[in-house]
Design an enzyme around this catalytic site. Structure first.
Site, PDB file in Angstrom:
ATOM      1  CE  LYS A 160      -5.806   2.365  -3.983  1.00 57.82           C
ATOM      2  NZ  LYS A 160      -5.895   2.916  -5.331  1.00 57.82           N
ATOM      3  NE  ARG A 162      -1.309   6.677  -3.489  1.00 55.37           N
ATOM      4  CZ  ARG A 162      -2.332   7.469  -3.676  1.00 55.37           C
ATOM      5  NH1 ARG A 162      -2.200   8.575  -4.350  1.00 55.37           N
ATOM      6  NH2 ARG A 162      -3.504   7.172  -3.190  1.00 55.37           N
ATOM      7  NE  ARG A 185     -13.542   9.239  -5.982  1.00 50.50           N
ATOM      8  CZ  ARG A 185     -12.324   8.781  -5.746  1.00 50.50           C
ATOM      9  NH1 ARG A 185     -12.147   7.549  -5.318  1.00 50.50           N
ATOM     10  NH2 ARG A 185     -11.265   9.541  -5.964  1.00 50.50           N
ATOM     11  NE  ARG A 209     -10.574  12.497  -3.927  1.00 52.45           N
ATOM     12  CZ  ARG A 209      -9.795  11.433  -3.845  1.00 52.45           C
ATOM     13  NH1 ARG A 209     -10.245  10.315  -3.304  1.00 52.45           N
ATOM     14  NH2 ARG A 209      -8.562  11.463  -4.314  1.00 52.45           N
ATOM     15  NE  ARG A 244      -6.181  11.352  -8.235  1.00 51.92           N
ATOM     16  CZ  ARG A 244      -7.516  11.241  -8.200  1.00 51.92           C
ATOM     17  NH1 ARG A 244      -8.270  12.036  -8.940  1.00 51.92           N
ATOM     18  NH2 ARG A 244      -8.079  10.345  -7.439  1.00 51.92           N
TER      19      ARG A 244
HETATM   20  P1  AMP Z   1      -6.194   9.226  -2.863  1.00 47.57           P
HETATM   21  O1  AMP Z   1      -7.264   9.601  -1.901  1.00 47.57           O
HETATM   22  O2  AMP Z   1      -5.528   7.943  -2.505  1.00 47.57           O
HETATM   23  O3  AMP Z   1      -6.656   9.275  -4.293  1.00 47.57           O
HETATM   24  O4  AMP Z   1      -5.064  10.345  -2.723  1.00 47.57           O
HETATM   25  C1  AMP Z   1      -5.326  11.691  -3.043  1.00 47.57           C
HETATM   26  C2  AMP Z   1      -4.022  12.459  -3.138  1.00 47.57           C
HETATM   27  O5  AMP Z   1      -3.355  12.467  -1.857  1.00 47.57           O
HETATM   28  C3  AMP Z   1      -2.980  11.885  -4.092  1.00 47.57           C
HETATM   29  O6  AMP Z   1      -3.215  12.263  -5.454  1.00 47.57           O
HETATM   30  C4  AMP Z   1      -1.695  12.488  -3.540  1.00 47.57           C
HETATM   31  O7  AMP Z   1      -1.567  13.865  -3.883  1.00 47.57           O
HETATM   32  C5  AMP Z   1      -1.949  12.421  -2.028  1.00 47.57           C
HETATM   33  N1  AMP Z   1      -1.458  11.136  -1.498  1.00 47.57           N
HETATM   34  C6  AMP Z   1      -2.208  10.121  -0.981  1.00 47.57           C
HETATM   35  N2  AMP Z   1      -1.417   9.091  -0.614  1.00 47.57           N
HETATM   36  C7  AMP Z   1      -0.150   9.461  -0.913  1.00 47.57           C
HETATM   37  C8  AMP Z   1       1.113   8.830  -0.809  1.00 47.57           C
HETATM   38  N3  AMP Z   1       1.252   7.580  -0.341  1.00 47.57           N
HETATM   39  N4  AMP Z   1       2.207   9.531  -1.209  1.00 47.57           N
HETATM   40  C9  AMP Z   1       2.115  10.782  -1.665  1.00 47.57           C
HETATM   41  N5  AMP Z   1       0.954  11.428  -1.844  1.00 47.57           N
HETATM   42  C10 AMP Z   1      -0.171  10.774  -1.462  1.00 47.57           C
END
Ligand code: AMP
Length: 207
Positions: A13, A88, A122, A152, A163
């Site tokens: 994405k 989400r 990554r 990360r 996740r």
């Molecule tokens: P990402 O960078 O999209 O993989 O997000 C990393 C982490 O941020 C996720 O595993 C969640 O802990 C938190 N996070 C990101 N977006 C959301 C969301 N829309 N709702 C809740 N937690 C989020």
């Protein structure tokens, strides 16, 4: 035009969002990026969110909506945004419907094993945040700015599994929620090939 990008972690994405942003002039907003910036800045909200992020579970609704709503108020959002990683859950989608009109939702369909491999390989640049894959990039510094490459905290197998489980259980119900404006893309193969499907779809919608 406001777009939503959906798909499991590791589906690409972020890469696709960057390309759409360049070609269509929409602002990229990723809640994960907003949280990581807030952590880097040592803000209270970010530090609160970090506890959840490191475990791979969702950050509570109030914190997530707060950080997003603040970002959406900035003037650069008025010509349209690409949301990546929000909503989400159904409760987040309902909260979003009160603050933004979502025109189209692009769903990236990637096999699970491929997602896991992409996440485990990554790396990101500490300074400019560009992502790299150890599958194709073998240096430990960034090609764009020379910054050090890091992994990360949540790209470890345990957090990745959590996740992806959260995605299956909590995020996939959104596919029905947005069924009337959904475009599904088979997201395997080269990023350019995947992007050409997305670009054709968006061009068609802009005519
Ligand atoms: P990402 O960078 O999209 O993989 O997000 C990393 C982490 O941020 C996720 O595993 C969640 O802990 C938190 N996070 C990101 N977006 C959301 C969301 N829309 N709702 C809740 N937690 C989020």
């Amino acid at each position: 035009m406001n777009l939503l990008l959906m798909g499991p972690q590791g589906c690409g994405k972020g890469t696709q969002s960057e390309r759409i942003s360049k070609d269509f002039g929409l602002v990229q907003i990723s809640t994960g990026v907003l949280f990581r910036q807030s952590i880097e800045n040592g803000e209270k909200l970010g530090l609160e969110a970090q506890k959840y992020m490191n475990q791979g579970v969702l950050v509570p609704l109030d914190l997530t909506v707060k950080i997003l709503a603040e970002r959406l108020k900035k003037p650069d959002c008025k010509n349209g945004v690409i949301l990546d990683g929000f909503p989400r859950s159904l409760e987040q989608a309902e909260a979003l419907s009160k603050i933004l009109k979502v025109d189209y939702v692009i769903l990236f369909d990637t096999p699970r094993e491929e997602c896991i491999e992409r996440l485990l390989s990554r790396r990101f640049c500490k300074d400019c945040k560009t992502n790299f894959s150890t599958r194709t990039y073998h240096k430990d510094t960034c090609d764009r700015c020379g910054g050090k490459l890091l992994t990360r905290d949540d790209d470890n197998l345990e957090a990745i599994k959590t996740r992806l489980e959260v995605y299956d259980k909590t995020t996939t119900p959104l596919i029905n929620f947005y069924a009337d404006r959904l475009f599904k893309v088979k997201a395997v193969g080269a990023p350019e090939e995947i992007y050409s499907q997305v670009k054709n779809f968006l061009k068609g919608k802009m005519k």
